[in-house]
Design a protein around this motif. Structure first.
Motif, PDB file in Angstrom:
ATOM      1  N   GLN A 140       0.830  -1.197   0.000  1.00 32.48           N
ATOM      2  CA  GLN A 140       0.000   0.000   0.000  1.00 32.48           C
ATOM      3  C   GLN A 140       0.868   1.252   0.000  1.00 32.48           C
ATOM      4  N   ALA A 141       0.442   2.265  -0.758  1.00 31.02           N
ATOM      5  CA  ALA A 141       1.181   3.518  -0.857  1.00 31.02           C
ATOM      6  C   ALA A 141       0.201   4.687  -0.965  1.00 31.02           C
ATOM      7  N   LEU A 142       0.749   5.882  -1.116  1.00 32.07           N
ATOM      8  CA  LEU A 142      -0.038   7.113  -1.170  1.00 32.07           C
ATOM      9  C   LEU A 142       0.284   7.876  -2.445  1.00 32.07           C
ATOM     10  N   MET A 143      -0.732   8.462  -3.061  1.00 31.95           N
ATOM     11  CA  MET A 143      -0.542   9.315  -4.231  1.00 31.95           C
ATOM     12  C   MET A 143      -1.116  10.695  -3.947  1.00 31.95           C
ATOM     13  N   VAL A 144      -0.344  11.723  -4.252  1.00 28.44           N
ATOM     14  CA  VAL A 144      -0.739  13.108  -4.009  1.00 28.44           C
ATOM     15  C   VAL A 144      -0.462  13.923  -5.267  1.00 28.44           C
ATOM     16  N   LEU A 145      -0.842  15.194  -5.235  1.00 28.33           N
ATOM     17  CA  LEU A 145      -0.478  16.088  -6.325  1.00 28.33           C
ATOM     18  C   LEU A 145       1.042  16.263  -6.350  1.00 28.33           C
ATOM     19  N   ALA A 146       1.579  16.499  -7.534  1.00 27.42           N
ATOM     20  CA  ALA A 146       3.035  16.513  -7.709  1.00 27.42           C
ATOM     21  C   ALA A 146       3.726  17.580  -6.867  1.00 27.42           C
ATOM     22  N   ASP A 147       3.014  18.660  -6.513  1.00 25.95           N
ATOM     23  CA  ASP A 147       3.647  19.725  -5.732  1.00 25.95           C
ATOM     24  C   ASP A 147       3.379  19.602  -4.233  1.00 25.95           C
ATOM     25  N   ASN A 148       2.774  18.505  -3.810  1.00 22.79           N
ATOM     26  CA  ASN A 148       2.456  18.318  -2.388  1.00 22.79           C
ATOM     27  C   ASN A 148       3.687  17.803  -1.648  1.00 22.79           C
ATOM     28  N   GLU A 149       4.126  18.564  -0.643  1.00 20.51           N
ATOM     29  CA  GLU A 149       5.279  18.159   0.163  1.00 20.51           C
ATOM     30  C   GLU A 149       4.874  17.830   1.603  1.00 20.51           C
ATOM     31  N   ASP A 150       3.572  17.892   1.897  1.00 22.80           N
ATOM     32  CA  ASP A 150       3.085  17.708   3.272  1.00 22.80           C
ATOM     33  C   ASP A 150       2.846  16.254   3.646  1.00 22.80           C
ATOM     34  N   ILE A 151       2.615  15.404   2.648  1.00 24.40           N
ATOM     35  CA  ILE A 151       2.252  14.012   2.918  1.00 24.40           C
ATOM     36  C   ILE A 151       3.336  13.107   2.364  1.00 24.40           C
ATOM     37  N   THR A 152       4.023  12.412   3.253  1.00 26.64           N
ATOM     38  CA  THR A 152       5.075  11.483   2.823  1.00 26.64           C
ATOM     39  C   THR A 152       4.921  10.096   3.426  1.00 26.64           C
ATOM     40  N   SER A 153       3.968   9.944   4.385  1.00 27.78           N
ATOM     41  CA  SER A 153       3.743   8.651   5.021  1.00 27.78           C
ATOM     42  C   SER A 153       2.340   8.649   5.615  1.00 27.78           C
ATOM     43  N   PRO A 154       1.840   7.484   5.998  1.00 29.72           N
ATOM     44  CA  PRO A 154       0.493   7.454   6.595  1.00 29.72           C
ATOM     45  C   PRO A 154       0.398   8.214   7.909  1.00 29.72           C
ATOM     46  N   ASP A 155       1.524   8.490   8.544  1.00 26.02           N
ATOM     47  CA  ASP A 155       1.500   9.279   9.778  1.00 26.02           C
ATOM     48  C   ASP A 155       1.103  10.725   9.531  1.00 26.02           C
ATOM     49  N   ASP A 156       1.088  11.135   8.257  1.00 21.40           N
ATOM     50  CA  ASP A 156       0.726  12.509   7.915  1.00 21.40           C
ATOM     51  C   ASP A 156      -0.747  12.648   7.547  1.00 21.40           C
ATOM     52  N   LEU A 157      -1.557  11.604   7.752  1.00 23.11           N
ATOM     53  CA  LEU A 157      -2.922  11.608   7.244  1.00 23.11           C
ATOM     54  C   LEU A 157      -3.957  12.174   8.209  1.00 23.11           C
ATOM     55  N   ALA A 158      -3.594  12.482   9.428  1.00 19.56           N
ATOM     56  CA  ALA A 158      -4.558  13.026  10.390  1.00 19.56           C
ATOM     57  C   ALA A 158      -5.165  14.315   9.839  1.00 19.56           C
ATOM     58  N   GLY A 159      -6.492  14.345   9.773  1.00 21.44           N
ATOM     59  CA  GLY A 159      -7.196  15.507   9.276  1.00 21.44           C
ATOM     60  C   GLY A 159      -7.227  15.635   7.765  1.00 21.44           C
TER      61      GLY A 159
END
Length: 287
Positions: A140-159
């Motif tokens: 399992q992994a995460l996909m974001v917009l190319a300019d997103n630097e805020d999300i790099t792991s599931p620990d960043d998903l709160a909110g």
């Protein structure tokens, strides 16, 4: 099982059924029904000369409906190889669109003979159906917009608003282990792409190989961080059909060894993803 499958497939008006071509060479094994144990699923399918396979139509590299109208990808190639070992040609495969939420149902009610659809093997699903394989190990992994630097792991998903698919293991993992994330669930992963693009959701989560396909098609997206689970892909079939499951496992081990598995990978997912190691088949006992 075969009669049940044909009847159910005719009645499944919501399913999209296609006779597909594949990127393979179209060769089939020179086999007959008599080459298999009498009364076995293999004998029935070989005698009928056709098979119905559930796969996904919205996942680049693994199962995607091509402009030609035929599904293509690694899952499609694996299904085609299994059919060929039964003496069934590509033209006699019926491909049924099978999404995460209906895979077990389609196996149980006979809509399909097998499911090859980025289908993670887990204990909960084993209570309803059986798995051959695995034939590939994802994560399992995460996909974001190319300019997103805020999300790099599931620990960043709160909110954060996380988009995934109903009935999928990635969605369940987020619900169970990252409850502070806000889940938005859809029927297909492609339903998440436009909401991600326009900011309605912050991230899409599913297996890394699926996300890699979307990123390869659209540079507005990127995969953020590293995979954080293990997702062994199996071939789903009727729970009690141990004979058929053992036979499919034999086929998988054969193609791991003779190079056909790697050839199928290189022609599909391998155009984007690195060369994997062949997994070890899990010949578990059905309790």
């Amino acid at each position: 099982m075969l009669k049940k499958t044909r009847m159910a497939a005719l009645g499944a008006a919501a399913a999209i059924v296609l006779a597909a071509c594949s990127s393979g060479d179209g060769e089939t094994e020179d086999v007959e029904a008599g080459d298999f144990p009498e009364g076995s699923t293999m004998a029935e399918l070989a005698e009928a000369g056709s098979i119905t396979i559930g796969t996904k139509f919205d996942q680049p590299l693994f199962g995607l409906l091509a402009p030609s109208g035929d599904p293509e990808g690694f899952d499609v190639e694996i299904g085609t190889i299994i059919a060929g070992e039964l003496g069934i040609s590509e033209d006699n495969i019926e491909w049924v669109e099978t999404v995460s939420a209906n895979r077990e149902q389609f196996i149980e009610d006979g809509t399909v003979d097998i499911v090859v659809a980025t289908y993670t093997i887990n204990d909960e699903r084993k209570e309803r159906i059986s798995f051959a394989g695995p034939y590939y190990n994802a994560g399992q992994a995460l996909m974001v917009l190319a300019d997103n630097e805020d999300i790099t792991s599931p620990d960043d998903l709160a909110g954060k608003n996380v988009c995934s698919v109903e009935g999928s293991t990635p969605a369940q993992n987020i619900a169970d282990n990252y409850p502070e994330a806000e889940l938005s669930l859809f029927a297909a992963y492609t339903d998440c792409l436009e909401p991600l693009r326009n900011g309605q959701v912050d991230v899409v989560t599913t297996d890394n190989v699926i996300l890699a396909g979307y990123v390869a098609e659209d540079d507005a997206f990127k995969v953020a961080g590293e995979p954080f689970t293990e997702e062994p892909y199996g071939i789903g079939l009727e729970r009690e059909d141990t004979e058929f499951r053992n036979w499919i496992n034999d086929v998988l081990e054969e193609i791991f060894e003779d190079g056909r598995w790697l050839e199928a990978w290189n022609e599909t997912a391998g155009t984007v993803l690195p060369e994997p190691e062949a997994p070890t088949v899990d010949r578990y006992e059905v309790s």
